[in-house]
Enzyme design. Structure first.
Site, PDB file in Angstrom:
ATOM      1  N   GLN A 494       0.814  -1.219   0.000  1.00 24.20           N
ATOM      2  CA  GLN A 494       0.000   0.000   0.000  1.00 24.20           C
ATOM      3  C   GLN A 494       0.848   1.268   0.000  1.00 24.20           C
ATOM      4  O   GLN A 494       0.323   2.364  -0.201  1.00 24.20           O
ATOM      5  CB  GLN A 494      -0.964   0.003   1.204  1.00 24.20           C
ATOM      6  CG  GLN A 494      -0.377   0.460   2.538  1.00 24.20           C
ATOM      7  CD  GLN A 494       0.400  -0.610   3.268  1.00 24.20           C
ATOM      8  OE1 GLN A 494       1.094  -1.403   2.661  1.00 24.20           O
ATOM      9  NE2 GLN A 494       0.299  -0.624   4.595  1.00 24.20           N
ATOM     10  N   SER A 496       2.876   2.392   2.603  1.00 25.26           N
ATOM     11  CA  SER A 496       2.885   3.109   3.888  1.00 25.26           C
ATOM     12  C   SER A 496       4.264   3.656   4.236  1.00 25.26           C
ATOM     13  O   SER A 496       4.368   4.733   4.846  1.00 25.26           O
ATOM     14  CB  SER A 496       2.387   2.196   5.010  1.00 25.26           C
ATOM     15  OG  SER A 496       3.187   1.030   5.125  1.00 25.26           O
ATOM     16  N   THR A 537      -2.650   5.581   7.774  1.00 26.68           N
ATOM     17  CA  THR A 537      -2.341   6.964   7.414  1.00 26.68           C
ATOM     18  C   THR A 537      -2.794   7.919   8.508  1.00 26.68           C
ATOM     19  O   THR A 537      -2.084   8.857   8.870  1.00 26.68           O
ATOM     20  CB  THR A 537      -2.997   7.339   6.076  1.00 26.68           C
ATOM     21  OG1 THR A 537      -2.428   6.540   5.040  1.00 26.68           O
ATOM     22  CG2 THR A 537      -2.786   8.814   5.750  1.00 26.68           C
ATOM     23  N   ALA A 731      -5.283  14.304   6.426  1.00 29.94           N
ATOM     24  CA  ALA A 731      -5.413  13.044   5.700  1.00 29.94           C
ATOM     25  C   ALA A 731      -6.194  11.983   6.467  1.00 29.94           C
ATOM     26  O   ALA A 731      -6.246  11.977   7.702  1.00 29.94           O
ATOM     27  CB  ALA A 731      -4.034  12.499   5.346  1.00 29.94           C
ATOM     28  N   LYS A 732      -6.776  11.069   5.687  1.00 31.72           N
ATOM     29  CA  LYS A 732      -7.396   9.843   6.191  1.00 31.72           C
ATOM     30  C   LYS A 732      -6.893   8.688   5.321  1.00 31.72           C
ATOM     31  O   LYS A 732      -6.131   8.888   4.386  1.00 31.72           O
ATOM     32  CB  LYS A 732      -8.922   9.915   6.091  1.00 31.72           C
ATOM     33  CG  LYS A 732      -9.568  11.084   6.809  1.00 31.72           C
ATOM     34  CD  LYS A 732     -11.076  11.016   6.698  1.00 31.72           C
ATOM     35  CE  LYS A 732     -11.536  11.086   5.251  1.00 31.72           C
ATOM     36  NZ  LYS A 732     -13.012  11.078   5.117  1.00 31.72           N
ATOM     37  N   VAL A 734      -7.422   5.242   2.706  1.00 27.68           N
ATOM     38  CA  VAL A 734      -8.059   5.142   1.391  1.00 27.68           C
ATOM     39  C   VAL A 734      -8.161   3.702   0.875  1.00 27.68           C
ATOM     40  O   VAL A 734      -8.945   3.420  -0.024  1.00 27.68           O
ATOM     41  CB  VAL A 734      -7.295   6.008   0.360  1.00 27.68           C
ATOM     42  CG1 VAL A 734      -5.884   5.489   0.146  1.00 27.68           C
ATOM     43  CG2 VAL A 734      -8.040   6.070  -0.962  1.00 27.68           C
ATOM     44  N   GLU A 736      -9.563   0.869   1.398  1.00 26.57           N
ATOM     45  CA  GLU A 736     -10.786   0.079   1.250  1.00 26.57           C
ATOM     46  C   GLU A 736     -11.915   0.853   0.565  1.00 26.57           C
ATOM     47  O   GLU A 736     -12.952   0.274   0.234  1.00 26.57           O
ATOM     48  CB  GLU A 736     -11.284  -0.359   2.624  1.00 26.57           C
ATOM     49  CG  GLU A 736     -10.289  -1.180   3.412  1.00 26.57           C
ATOM     50  CD  GLU A 736     -10.670  -1.256   4.869  1.00 26.57           C
ATOM     51  OE1 GLU A 736     -11.033  -2.344   5.327  1.00 26.57           O
ATOM     52  OE2 GLU A 736     -10.620  -0.219   5.557  1.00 26.57           O
TER      53      GLU A 736
END
Length: 779
Positions: A494, A496, A537, A731-732, A734, A736
């Site tokens: 992903q 990270s 995140t 930020a959040k 993403v 899923e």
């Protein structure tokens, strides 16, 4: 739109930095867990049950022990005699032994473990183990399991790992291990609204498999009085605690390391291979490794099959006034984290809509099948399949445009969700508008083209981030202005590591490549709850931001002392520290060299980020803060249905997610796209097929996945940015967001194309052809 960076920021956030592991991956130089050089290990292969539910009468290991190269054969009874009930592990209930004790509960359950010098003799010996059974009645159907006996477990013992499951209590004589209830308003009264319209249906999502490219692997060995584990796990901190509890060791006597994962999607969480490897390495005093084959991976975990009985009612003005959902998750023989999934998905089972009257009953149910666990979306895609099919049908029955009908009813900023928590930074309308605009929703559509029928569909998704959870970060700034970041978030593709490097670099005005993220190692990296649920995140990112801001403050203090000015006069820029009064400057490297008087020195900071929640009322499910933040996403598709073959072909797929703020737009677009393509698989192909508890398509020869030929002709990922007030730089997560509404968007487009509503996934050619034949016969 993209917000401005705060004063003094380094400009890393919002940039399309290249993945930190990109070069190593494309060159084949990246070492995954099974590739790492290890001390000589014995290979472990398990003999598996051939019965779905049976008492173990005897296990004969003599022929297995006679195979050349076999060192030992271990049974669950032997381990239980040594460890007692501590052998039973699990994140919700302590119900799963690493080797079956007294009885087996699904076909394929590990019964005995063979340790041998080499994989070939281990496999040969595993086939020579002879087990005698007394068969018990199994239960395979989730609704029959709800109704009563036979019971998969006699007694349920909560493990109390998570704060939101502390209320679990022991149970007996039931297959329902957990139930979540959501009630708001009066559904019965609202459903009788004058001139109202009601739709109802029974939906089914089959169990599916994660199919990460990298297979599960665990190696374990004793180092004196300590145990070391190298494993493909998304939950290293959990594994350390679980193994420490099992072996009766303090946490500092258990070390868990990971390597970059070759995909996870939830398949590599909690108790997988680690308990077995740990007890064998500890009791046999030898190094062992357990490598799952592709066929064995199908038996380790699945996505929950789910049955949903749902209804929706709209009043004469087209306002949704009532919704119900009766959800039954098939968790298989062991609970895993099913109870948490049951609650987290149950709270959004009626969708992202303003509905004053809701009734949800969400249950987690044992059956005699392989255990189900977390999967990308955490159970929410299954309930979204129901509510987005219902709301679409409700619009069509009323003769309304499905997109406009949704737009009228969607939750907006400040609205209170049915679970009682207000909405913030969840732009459902913006996501809906973005995807419908992208596919030209309002433009004319050529509906027939020979035997092809063309249609458009849309769906919207909502999910709550896992709350409460904990993340920590340790940041080490080196004298040469390079930095080392220690976190326990696992990079599983992903990106990270790249995201966290950018967050750290932002506060410290560092450039691309100056921040290195250390691979997870519980001897070195601090605690993190899990790498899952799109939480990293936000949660780890906040811990990293706090640690990097603390580092910035330390640098400012040192510079103020050097310059002889107040700290308020010092700024950190891309060129180093500067006094705004005297314009005196010093690079980070010069500053630290002068401060310590030596090269190679380090400055260290650390930070923790913990989210809080208000536990929901167990009678009504209501909570003023049931989650730290919401995910919002939408998908729109244009597709064709071939009426001769039943094949569905997606021409254009648009997927949008409100990510708060995109730390790295390139990686966000990749996540939106990847999740959507995985969702195409669930819509059209993926399903595990069982025959009396036996998986009949548990190989990649039989389990159908989308290929490159099934990828939509055009994919449009759309970033929607509605900054979250407490997110790192707004930020959040993403990862899923777009898998959640994908399957209903496809089904809604099929409904638009051929006029048939499908309540069961996947939409296979056979299912479509059968429905078309029935439609023709009926007309």
């Amino acid at each position: 739109m993209l917000g401005e960076s705060p004063a003094g920021a380094g400009g890393a956030v919002g940039e399309r930095w290249t993945r930190t592991d990109a070069r190593a991956k494309v060159r084949g130089e990246l070492l995954y867990a099974a590739d790492e050089p290890l001390r000589p290990c014995l290979d472990v292969v398990v003999h598996r049950s051939t019965r779905p539910h049976a008492l173990i009468d005897s296990i004969d290991t003599r022929q297995a022990l006679a195979v050349d190269g076999v060192v030992a054969v271990v049974t669950g009874a032997e381990l239980h005699a040594r460890f007692g009930d501590k052998l039973f592990t699990g994140p919700a209930f302590s119900d799963q032994p690493c080797l079956a004790v007294e009885r087996v509960r699904y076909i394929g359950e590990p019964v005995a473990a063979v340790l041998a010098r080499g994989l070939a003799p281990a496999r040969m010996a595993a086939d020579e183990v002879v087990v005698e059974y007394s068969e018990l009645d199994p239960v395979h159907d989730v609704d029959k399991a709800v109704a009563g006996a036979p019971f998969v477990h006699d007694v349920l013992r909560p493990s109390i790992v998570f704060g939101d499951l502390k209320h679990l209590r022991g149970k007996r004589d039931t297959n329902v291990n957990y139930e979540f209830t959501l009630r708001r308003g009066d559904v019965a009264e609202a459903a009788e609204t004058p001139d109202g319209t009601t739709v109802r249906e029974e939906f089914w999502c089959p169990p599916t498999h994660h199919v990460p490219i990298e297979l599960p692997f665990t190696a374990a060995w004793r180092d004196g009085d300590r145990l070391e584990i190298l494993s493909t796990t998304q939950t290293p901190s959990y594994v350390r605690q679980s193994v420490a509890d099992l072996l009766g060791l303090p946490l500092n006597k258990v070390r868990v390391r990971t390597a970059p994962l070759g995909g996870g999607f939830g398949a590599k969480m909690y108790d997988r291979l680690e308990p077995l490897a740990a007890v064998l390495a500890w009791t046999q005093r030898t190094a062992v490794r357990v490598t799952a084959s592709r066929e064995e991976a199908f038996l380790l975990t699945t996505r929950h099959g789910a049955a949903v009985t749902g209804s929706m009612t709209a009043d004469k003005d087209g306002r949704i006034v009532a919704a119900t959902a009766d959800v039954r998750y098939d968790t298989g023989a062991y609970a895993d984290v099913g109870p948490r999934i049951t609650a987290k998905s149950g709270m959004v089972a009626t969708g992202p809509y303003r509905i004053e009257n809701v009734s949800v009953r969400s249950r987690c149910v044992y059956t005699n099948k392989p255990s189900a666990g977390p999967f990308r979306g955490f159970g929410v895609p299954q309930v979204t399949w129901s509510h987005e099919s219902l709301v679409d049908e409700l619009a069509r029955v009323r003769g309304e445009d499905p997109a406009e009908f949704r737009r009228r009813n969607l939750l907006r900023e400040g609205d209170v969700a049915p679970v009682g928590t207000p909405m913030h930074s969840a732009d459902f309308v913006g996501c809906l508008d973005a995807v419908t605009d992208a596919i030209g929703w309002d433009t004319p559509l050529q509906r027939e083209e020979g035997r092809l029928r063309r249609g458009r569909g849309v769906a919207v998704g909502i999910k709550a981030v896992l709350t409460p959870t904990i993340s920590n970060a340790v940041l080490q700034l080196n004298q040469d202005a390079s930095a080392t970041l220690m976190i326990s978030t696992v990079d599983m593709g992903q990106g990270s590591d790249t995201i966290m490097a950018q967050i750290a670099a932002e506060s410290l005005c560092l450039g691309e490549g100056q921040v290195r993220v250390v691979a997870t190692d519980t001897d070195v990296t601090p605690y993190d709850t899990i790498t899952a649920g799109s939480r990293s995140t936000y949660h780890t990112g906040n811990a990293v931001r706090r640690a990097s801001e603390a580092m910035r403050d330390k640098l400012v203090d040192i510079a103020a002392e050097r310059f002889g000015v107040p700290v308020t006069d010092v700024k950190l820029t891309g060129d180093g520290l500067v006094s705004t009064q005297s314009q005196e400057r010093a690079s980070i490297s010069e500053l630290l060299h002068g401060h310590f008087g030596a090269r190679g020195t380090t400055l260290t900071t650390e930070a923790e980020f913990t989210t809080t929640w208000m536990p929901y009322d167990h009678e009504t499910g209501q909570s003023e803060k049931v989650t730290e933040h919401w995910f919002a996403g939408a998908v729109a598709v244009q597709l064709t249905v071939d009426t001769a073959t039943g094949r569905v072909h997606v021409e254009h797929l648009a997927a949008a997610g409100d990510v708060g703020r995109a730390i790295n737009p390139k990686l966000v677009e990749q996540q939106l796209t990847g999740a959507a393509i995985m969702g195409v698989g669930h819509a059209l192909f993926d399903r595990l097929v069982f025959d009396e508890g036996q998986i009949v398509n548990g190989t990649l020869l039989d389990y159908q996945l989308p290929s490159v030929l099934d990828v939509p002709d055009k994919i449009t990922p759309i970033i929607v940015e509605n900054p979250h007030r407490t997110g790192p730089y707004g930020a959040k997560g993403v990862g899923e967001t777009t898998i959640i509404p994908l399957a209903p968007a496809v089904a809604n487009a099929v409904r638009d194309a051929i006029g048939i509503r499908f309540p069961e996934l996947p939409l296979t050619p056979e299912r479509i052809l059968t429905a078309l034949a029935e439609q023709e016969a009926g007309s």
